[in-house]
Design a protein around this motif. Sequence first.
Motif, PDB file in Angstrom:
ATOM      1  N   ALA A  19       0.834  -1.209   0.000  1.00 14.30           N
ATOM      2  CA  ALA A  19       0.000   0.000   0.000  1.00 14.30           C
ATOM      3  C   ALA A  19       0.866   1.256   0.000  1.00 14.30           C
ATOM      4  O   ALA A  19       0.577   2.222  -0.707  1.00 14.30           O
ATOM      5  CB  ALA A  19      -0.931  -0.009   1.210  1.00 14.30           C
ATOM      6  N   ALA A  20       1.940   1.244   0.776  1.00 13.81           N
ATOM      7  CA  ALA A  20       2.840   2.398   0.828  1.00 13.81           C
ATOM      8  C   ALA A  20       3.510   2.624  -0.524  1.00 13.81           C
ATOM      9  O   ALA A  20       3.716   3.773  -0.946  1.00 13.81           O
ATOM     10  CB  ALA A  20       3.886   2.198   1.924  1.00 13.81           C
ATOM     11  N   ASP A  21       3.840   1.545  -1.228  1.00 12.20           N
ATOM     12  CA  ASP A  21       4.437   1.655  -2.559  1.00 12.20           C
ATOM     13  C   ASP A  21       3.470   2.335  -3.525  1.00 12.20           C
ATOM     14  O   ASP A  21       3.851   3.231  -4.278  1.00 12.20           O
ATOM     15  CB  ASP A  21       4.834   0.269  -3.068  1.00 12.20           C
ATOM     16  CG  ASP A  21       5.565   0.332  -4.389  1.00 12.20           C
ATOM     17  OD1 ASP A  21       6.453   1.192  -4.543  1.00 12.20           O
ATOM     18  OD2 ASP A  21       5.235  -0.487  -5.279  1.00 12.20           O
ATOM     19  N   HIS A  22       2.215   1.933  -3.484  1.00  9.33           N
ATOM     20  CA  HIS A  22       1.208   2.560  -4.338  1.00  9.33           C
ATOM     21  C   HIS A  22       1.014   4.026  -3.962  1.00  9.33           C
ATOM     22  O   HIS A  22       0.849   4.878  -4.825  1.00  9.33           O
ATOM     23  CB  HIS A  22      -0.126   1.817  -4.230  1.00  9.33           C
ATOM     24  CG  HIS A  22      -0.149   0.526  -4.980  1.00  9.33           C
ATOM     25  ND1 HIS A  22      -0.157   0.469  -6.355  1.00  9.33           N
ATOM     26  CD2 HIS A  22      -0.170  -0.763  -4.543  1.00  9.33           C
ATOM     27  CE1 HIS A  22      -0.189  -0.807  -6.739  1.00  9.33           C
ATOM     28  NE2 HIS A  22      -0.184  -1.565  -5.659  1.00  9.33           N
ATOM     29  N   GLN A  23       1.059   4.312  -2.669  1.00 12.09           N
ATOM     30  CA  GLN A  23       0.890   5.693  -2.234  1.00 12.09           C
ATOM     31  C   GLN A  23       2.030   6.568  -2.766  1.00 12.09           C
ATOM     32  O   GLN A  23       1.795   7.684  -3.215  1.00 12.09           O
ATOM     33  CB  GLN A  23       0.824   5.772  -0.710  1.00 12.09           C
ATOM     34  CG  GLN A  23       0.586   7.194  -0.222  1.00 12.09           C
ATOM     35  CD  GLN A  23       0.333   7.264   1.270  1.00 12.09           C
ATOM     36  OE1 GLN A  23       0.184   6.247   1.938  1.00 12.09           O
ATOM     37  NE2 GLN A  23       0.277   8.466   1.790  1.00 12.09           N
ATOM     38  N   ARG A  24       3.249   6.050  -2.739  1.00 15.98           N
ATOM     39  CA  ARG A  24       4.393   6.813  -3.272  1.00 15.98           C
ATOM     40  C   ARG A  24       4.202   7.095  -4.767  1.00 15.98           C
ATOM     41  O   ARG A  24       4.473   8.201  -5.242  1.00 15.98           O
ATOM     42  CB  ARG A  24       5.695   6.055  -3.030  1.00 15.98           C
ATOM     43  CG  ARG A  24       6.257   6.258  -1.640  1.00 15.98           C
ATOM     44  CD  ARG A  24       7.677   5.710  -1.519  1.00 15.98           C
ATOM     45  NE  ARG A  24       7.721   4.245  -1.601  1.00 15.98           N
ATOM     46  CZ  ARG A  24       7.473   3.435  -0.575  1.00 15.98           C
ATOM     47  NH1 ARG A  24       7.155   3.926   0.600  1.00 15.98           N
ATOM     48  NH2 ARG A  24       7.553   2.130  -0.724  1.00 15.98           N
ATOM     49  N   ARG A  25       3.724   6.093  -5.507  1.00 14.32           N
ATOM     50  CA  ARG A  25       3.476   6.296  -6.940  1.00 14.32           C
ATOM     51  C   ARG A  25       2.416   7.375  -7.160  1.00 14.32           C
ATOM     52  O   ARG A  25       2.571   8.235  -8.032  1.00 14.32           O
ATOM     53  CB  ARG A  25       3.011   5.001  -7.589  1.00 14.32           C
ATOM     54  CG  ARG A  25       4.091   3.972  -7.740  1.00 14.32           C
ATOM     55  CD  ARG A  25       3.555   2.775  -8.485  1.00 14.32           C
ATOM     56  NE  ARG A  25       4.315   1.593  -8.136  1.00 14.32           N
ATOM     57  CZ  ARG A  25       3.916   0.365  -8.361  1.00 14.32           C
ATOM     58  NH1 ARG A  25       2.760   0.141  -8.929  1.00 14.32           N
ATOM     59  NH2 ARG A  25       4.666  -0.651  -8.020  1.00 14.32           N
ATOM     60  N   LEU A  26       1.352   7.314  -6.381  1.00  9.05           N
ATOM     61  CA  LEU A  26       0.298   8.315  -6.523  1.00  9.05           C
ATOM     62  C   LEU A  26       0.785   9.708  -6.128  1.00  9.05           C
ATOM     63  O   LEU A  26       0.386  10.714  -6.727  1.00  9.05           O
ATOM     64  CB  LEU A  26      -0.925   7.923  -5.692  1.00  9.05           C
ATOM     65  CG  LEU A  26      -1.697   6.711  -6.217  1.00  9.05           C
ATOM     66  CD1 LEU A  26      -2.748   6.269  -5.210  1.00  9.05           C
ATOM     67  CD2 LEU A  26      -2.332   7.013  -7.561  1.00  9.05           C
ATOM     68  N   GLU A  27       1.658   9.782  -5.143  1.00 11.72           N
ATOM     69  CA  GLU A  27       2.232  11.083  -4.765  1.00 11.72           C
ATOM     70  C   GLU A  27       3.095  11.645  -5.891  1.00 11.72           C
ATOM     71  O   GLU A  27       3.108  12.856  -6.122  1.00 11.72           O
ATOM     72  CB  GLU A  27       3.023  10.953  -3.467  1.00 11.72           C
ATOM     73  CG  GLU A  27       2.126  10.785  -2.255  1.00 11.72           C
ATOM     74  CD  GLU A  27       2.872  10.409  -0.987  1.00 11.72           C
ATOM     75  OE1 GLU A  27       4.072  10.044  -1.058  1.00 11.72           O
ATOM     76  OE2 GLU A  27       2.241  10.454   0.085  1.00 11.72           O
ATOM     77  N   ASP A  28       3.809  10.787  -6.622  1.00 12.11           N
ATOM     78  CA  ASP A  28       4.584  11.243  -7.777  1.00 12.11           C
ATOM     79  C   ASP A  28       3.666  11.792  -8.869  1.00 12.11           C
ATOM     80  O   ASP A  28       3.954  12.819  -9.490  1.00 12.11           O
ATOM     81  CB  ASP A  28       5.449  10.109  -8.336  1.00 12.11           C
ATOM     82  CG  ASP A  28       6.592   9.718  -7.406  1.00 12.11           C
ATOM     83  OD1 ASP A  28       6.951  10.541  -6.523  1.00 12.11           O
ATOM     84  OD2 ASP A  28       7.117   8.594  -7.553  1.00 12.11           O
ATOM     85  N   ILE A  29       2.541  11.104  -9.085  1.00 11.50           N
ATOM     86  CA  ILE A  29       1.562  11.580 -10.075  1.00 11.50           C
ATOM     87  C   ILE A  29       0.963  12.904  -9.603  1.00 11.50           C
ATOM     88  O   ILE A  29       0.748  13.823 -10.398  1.00 11.50           O
ATOM     89  CB  ILE A  29       0.468  10.516 -10.303  1.00 11.50           C
ATOM     90  CG1 ILE A  29       1.077   9.278 -10.964  1.00 11.50           C
ATOM     91  CG2 ILE A  29      -0.681  11.073 -11.135  1.00 11.50           C
ATOM     92  CD1 ILE A  29       0.144   8.073 -10.997  1.00 11.50           C
ATOM     93  N   LEU A  30       0.728  13.021  -8.295  1.00  5.75           N
ATOM     94  CA  LEU A  30       0.157  14.246  -7.747  1.00  5.75           C
ATOM     95  C   LEU A  30       1.075  15.444  -7.992  1.00  5.75           C
ATOM     96  O   LEU A  30       0.598  16.551  -8.257  1.00  5.75           O
ATOM     97  CB  LEU A  30      -0.116  14.079  -6.245  1.00  5.75           C
ATOM     98  CG  LEU A  30      -0.711  15.287  -5.533  1.00  5.75           C
ATOM     99  CD1 LEU A  30      -2.100  15.602  -6.084  1.00  5.75           C
ATOM    100  CD2 LEU A  30      -0.770  15.048  -4.036  1.00  5.75           C
ATOM    101  N   LYS A  31       2.367  15.228  -7.932  1.00  2.41           N
ATOM    102  CA  LYS A  31       3.309  16.330  -8.210  1.00  2.41           C
ATOM    103  C   LYS A  31       3.097  16.873  -9.619  1.00  2.41           C
ATOM    104  O   LYS A  31       3.136  18.085  -9.848  1.00  2.41           O
ATOM    105  CB  LYS A  31       4.750  15.855  -8.041  1.00  2.41           C
ATOM    106  CG  LYS A  31       5.149  15.612  -6.602  1.00  2.41           C
ATOM    107  CD  LYS A  31       6.553  15.044  -6.515  1.00  2.41           C
ATOM    108  CE  LYS A  31       6.871  14.622  -5.099  1.00  2.41           C
ATOM    109  NZ  LYS A  31       8.156  13.921  -4.986  1.00  2.41           N
ATOM    110  N   LEU A  32       2.872  15.981 -10.581  1.00  6.86           N
ATOM    111  CA  LEU A  32       2.616  16.420 -11.957  1.00  6.86           C
ATOM    112  C   LEU A  32       1.297  17.193 -12.052  1.00  6.86           C
ATOM    113  O   LEU A  32       1.207  18.203 -12.743  1.00  6.86           O
ATOM    114  CB  LEU A  32       2.583  15.221 -12.901  1.00  6.86           C
ATOM    115  CG  LEU A  32       3.861  14.386 -12.985  1.00  6.86           C
ATOM    116  CD1 LEU A  32       3.611  13.125 -13.807  1.00  6.86           C
ATOM    117  CD2 LEU A  32       4.983  15.212 -13.569  1.00  6.86           C
TER     118      LEU A  32
END
Length: 75
Positions: A19-32
């Motif tokens: 879950a934390a791995d997915h959250q990190r990916r979504l946070e990267d997308i959020l930066k964009l």
Amino acid sequence: MKLWGQISVELTVGDYVEAADHQRRLEDILKLVKDAYPEATLCMRERRQRKSQPMVRPLPRSATTGRLNDYFERS
């Protein structure tokens, strides 16, 4: 006029590490996304599946007249 846009991603994960791995990916997308929409936010919640419940018929309505009951004090 204010609008509210939502992007929804449903994930099935095995544990908190995944879950934390997915959250990190979504946070990267959020930066964009924040480059174009600075007020964008990310909210992650656990979704629990509902337990199946048997169908229950509603109780029949009692025959009422709408008339109020007369209450009085007894001595």
